[in-house]
Design a protein around this motif. Structure first.
Motif, mmCIF file in Angstrom:
data_model
loop_
_atom_site.group_PDB
_atom_site.id
_atom_site.type_symbol
_atom_site.label_atom_id
_atom_site.label_comp_id
_atom_site.label_asym_id
_atom_site.label_seq_id
_atom_site.Cartn_x
_atom_site.Cartn_y
_atom_site.Cartn_z
ATOM 1 N N TYR A 53 0.774 -1.292 0.027
ATOM 2 C CA TYR A 53 0.002 -0.041 0.057
ATOM 3 C C TYR A 53 0.765 1.410 0.030
ATOM 4 O O TYR A 53 0.245 2.354 0.191
ATOM 5 N N VAL A 55 2.600 2.395 2.561
ATOM 6 C CA VAL A 55 2.450 3.214 3.826
ATOM 7 C C VAL A 55 3.779 3.490 4.085
ATOM 8 O O VAL A 55 4.698 2.725 4.630
ATOM 9 N N PHE A 63 -1.899 3.708 11.832
ATOM 10 C CA PHE A 63 -2.440 2.571 11.127
ATOM 11 C C PHE A 63 -2.856 1.567 12.389
ATOM 12 O O PHE A 63 -3.682 1.017 12.612
ATOM 13 N N GLN A 110 -4.978 0.611 -2.385
ATOM 14 C CA GLN A 110 -5.165 1.886 -2.124
ATOM 15 C C GLN A 110 -5.019 2.134 -0.644
ATOM 16 O O GLN A 110 -5.598 1.455 0.087
ATOM 17 N N VAL A 111 -4.586 3.239 -0.075
ATOM 18 C CA VAL A 111 -3.997 3.383 1.409
ATOM 19 C C VAL A 111 -5.694 3.780 1.893
ATOM 20 O O VAL A 111 -5.849 3.106 2.968
ATOM 21 N N ALA A 112 -6.442 4.325 1.280
ATOM 22 C CA ALA A 112 -8.188 4.655 1.828
ATOM 23 C C ALA A 112 -8.537 3.219 1.871
ATOM 24 O O ALA A 112 -9.316 3.047 2.857
ATOM 25 N N GLU A 113 -8.325 2.314 1.004
ATOM 26 C CA GLU A 113 -8.968 1.015 0.991
ATOM 27 C C GLU A 113 -8.675 0.072 2.409
ATOM 28 O O GLU A 113 -9.202 -0.581 2.995
ATOM 29 N N ALA A 115 -7.473 1.433 5.101
ATOM 30 C CA ALA A 115 -7.611 2.441 6.165
ATOM 31 C C ALA A 115 -9.255 1.765 6.567
ATOM 32 O O ALA A 115 -9.673 1.398 7.770
ATOM 33 N N VAL A 116 -10.157 1.459 5.742
ATOM 34 C CA VAL A 116 -11.320 0.808 5.634
ATOM 35 C C VAL A 116 -11.338 -0.544 6.220
ATOM 36 O O VAL A 116 -12.083 -0.897 7.096
#
Length: 417
Positions: A53, A55, A63, A110-113, A115-116
């Motif tokens: 990702y 990160v 995270f 994706q980083v947003a994915e 996070a979810v």
């Protein structure tokens, strides 16, 4: 849902109840095992997750901290939900969510994915941990003797398997998706089938005068013990490899050994720990475990080399392994009329210890020395001996770790089949 029977019933009713309890115990142990596999697969592949990702090192701690914080929120939510929904139902549906979230970690890019899915993982893990230990506490009371350590032994076994599978995935350079998919495909239907035999206990009448204020005052010593135990556990899981390599002069290969040694001795200690509780009582076992763990930290801090350090990590596994299961069991004994709420509140301090332990040792190591930093969890674990009498409520009054038998539901679990 079928009716309830007492542990002292006679004839076919007793046989039916015994069969239900045995199935319930086996299915719950399998649930603990699966959770150990899933959690180990997540935490041991963090470097691969970071690479996938993109990160950064600065963002990664955010995270990692978010997961236990959300897990604490999930535990609080569980306390409220069990007023209307049986813990077995919460466990039945939270465990598949954990497995699917694990698969989601390997599926995104994706980083947003990330996070979810980590958010979903954290919330569902909090519900899972709380409801799983609620059922363990109620089953132990139904059995009338200590069995809680056996459930956590199953978790340790799952952790060893999960870490081994993660090593295979890393060694074969498998993507996260390919590492996680076979595990989820096998375990997801298995936990759904096994959940049919979860057993809920029935709460005993609350003690006269038991209020929220009194409950927190009585629960506080156990909350501290839980926090200190997880500070010790997170110290081993996060710093043992670095300590052996950088402080004790071990090789990179040898640095991978102490956590495995810790996990194996944790499994061994938990597998036989219930016998010790039944014979000597929870107070003696907790006090001895705390002393052994403190000795382990002392050996690690003073070790002249890597192999003596291994002895210290061995002692840590043997000592720390009894504290958490017995803390959950003690909460159930202290509040027989509200054991589910007590377990959910206590479970929050699992994540408090996890959050505090790693940064605490890291900060002390950087500012002072890593040898000196190991003395801090040693001192905190020693404090557990002061609170050991809190583990005497209920079980030890009946002698040798035996508990007053509790009513259980004869239904085949959360779906009442």
């Amino acid at each position: 849902m079928a009716g309830s029977v007492q542990h002292t019933a006679r004839g076919p009713t007793l046989a039916a109840m015994t069969d239900v309890m045995r199935r319930g115990r086996a299915s719950l142990a399998f649930g603990f095992f699966v959770q150990g596999v899933a959690f180990a697969l997540l935490v041991t592949r963090i470097p691969a997750m970071q690479d996938r990702y993109g990160v950064s090192d600065g963002l990664l701690p955010v995270f990692l901290a978010a997961v236990p914080i959300l897990a604490g929120a999930g535990s609080v939510t569980t306390e409220r939900l069990v007023r209307r929904v049986r813990p077995s139902r919460l466990l039945r549906w939270s465990q598949p969510v954990v497995l699917l979230a694990l698969l989601g970690v390997g599926a995104g890019d994706q980083v947003a994915e990330l996070a979810v899915v980590l958010g979903v993982f954290g919330l569902s893990v909090g519900m899972l941990d709380a409801s799983m230990n609620m059922l363990g506490v109620s089953l132990q009371r139904a059995y009338g003797r200590s069995i809680m350590l056996s459930f956590h032994a199953a978790y340790s076994l799952g952790g060893i398997l999960g870490a081994s599978l993660a090593w295979v995935g890393a060694h074969e350079e498998l993507t996260l998706w390919m590492s996680y998919l076979p595990v989820v495909v096998v375990l997801l239907p298995a936990v759904l089938v096994g959940s049919r035999w979860y057993v809920d206990g029935e709460a005993e009448p609350a003690e006269a005068g038991e209020t929220k204020g009194v409950a927190f005052r009585l629960l506080l010593p156990l909350c501290l013990v839980m926090t200190f135990a997880y500070i010790g556990d997170s110290t081993v899981s996060n710093w043992s490899a670095k300590y052996v390599k950088d402080v004790l002069g071990g090789s990179e290969q040898l640095a991978t050994v102490p956590y495995n040694v810790y996990m194996v001795t944790t499994l061994v200690g938990r597998a036989g720990g219930d016998l010790g509780v039944r014979r000597f009582g929870a107070v003696a076992v907790v006090r001895l475990g705390a002393l052994v763990a403190a000795c382990g930290f002392g050996v690690v801090a003073m070790a002249p080399g890597a192999w003596v350090g291994m002895l210290g990590f061995t002692l840590l596994g043997i000592g720390l392994c009894v504290l958490v299961p017995q803390t959950f069991a003690a909460a159930g004994r202290l509040f027989p009329g509200a054991s589910d709420a007590a377990v959910a509140r206590l479970n929050i301090f699992n994540y408090v210890g996890f959050l505090v332990g790693s940064p605490l040792v890291g900060a002390l190591g950087d500012a002072w020395s890593y040898r000196g930093a190991m003395l801090v969890p040693m001192a905190l674990v020693l404090v557990t001996t002061v609170y050991a009498r809190s583990f005497a409520s209920g079980g030890d009054r009946y002698g040798g770790g035996h508990e007053r038998p509790r009513t259980v539901d004869v239904g085949r679990g959360s779906n009442g089949l």
